[in-house]
Design a protein around this motif. Structure first.
Motif, mmCIF file in Angstrom:
data_model
loop_
_atom_site.group_PDB
_atom_site.id
_atom_site.type_symbol
_atom_site.label_atom_id
_atom_site.label_comp_id
_atom_site.label_asym_id
_atom_site.label_seq_id
_atom_site.Cartn_x
_atom_site.Cartn_y
_atom_site.Cartn_z
ATOM 1 N N THR A 47 0.868 -1.174 0.000
ATOM 2 C CA THR A 47 0.000 0.000 0.000
ATOM 3 C C THR A 47 0.901 1.220 0.000
ATOM 4 O OG1 THR A 47 -1.720 -1.173 1.207
ATOM 5 C CG2 THR A 47 -1.815 1.237 1.225
ATOM 6 N N GLN A 79 -7.919 2.108 -4.432
ATOM 7 C CA GLN A 79 -7.053 2.417 -3.287
ATOM 8 C C GLN A 79 -6.071 3.550 -3.572
ATOM 9 O OE1 GLN A 79 -6.777 -0.420 -5.114
ATOM 10 N NE2 GLN A 79 -4.726 -1.293 -4.999
ATOM 11 N N TYR A 80 -5.879 3.890 -4.851
ATOM 12 C CA TYR A 80 -4.931 4.948 -5.216
ATOM 13 C C TYR A 80 -5.596 6.158 -5.872
ATOM 14 C CZ TYR A 80 -1.310 1.500 -4.206
ATOM 15 O OH TYR A 80 -0.500 0.583 -3.592
ATOM 16 N N THR A 83 -4.191 9.051 -3.741
ATOM 17 C CA THR A 83 -2.843 8.957 -3.191
ATOM 18 C C THR A 83 -1.970 10.031 -3.825
ATOM 19 O OG1 THR A 83 -3.100 6.579 -2.882
ATOM 20 C CG2 THR A 83 -0.842 7.438 -2.897
#
Length: 112
Positions: A47, A79-80, A83
């Motif tokens: 991660t 999940q990104y 980010t």
């Protein structure tokens, strides 16, 4: 511990960026990738909390922007989506696309 992925084809730039990050905070877990294959693998297995991505990863390919394509692929992963991602480049043309479409937070211009 924050995990940082440096995606850069030139070894000297990977080493330099890693040293800069280590001087900021020795608690960073820093991954380095010289190819897209390595970058995708590290992104899937870990991660990542921050991406530093060179826009041109294949200097033998005319007009290469494989780093941008990597960023687009990363942004497509839930999940990104948000980010932090900073492009590493000596180019100025892709800035508008990177800022507007890929939520890029900034640029580090080469030479450092």
């Amino acid at each position: 511990m924050k995990k940082v992925l440096i995606v850069e084809d030139k070894e000297i730039h990977r080493i330099t960026l890693k040293r800069v990050l280590e001087s900021i905070d020795e608690n960073f877990q820093i991954y380095v990738a010289g190819t897209l294959e390595e970058a995708y693998k590290l992104s899937i297995e870990n991660t990542i909390n921050l991406f530093l991505v060179d826009i041109i990863l294949d200097t033998t390919a005319r007009g290469d922007v494989s780093g941008l394509k990597f960023a687009e692929s990363i942004r497509a992963m839930s999940q990104y989506s948000f980010t932090p991602l900073i492009f590493i480049t000596s180019l100025e043309d892709p800035q508008l696309h990177a800022y507007r479409e890929l939520n890029c937070l900034g640029y580090i211009e080469k030479p450092f």
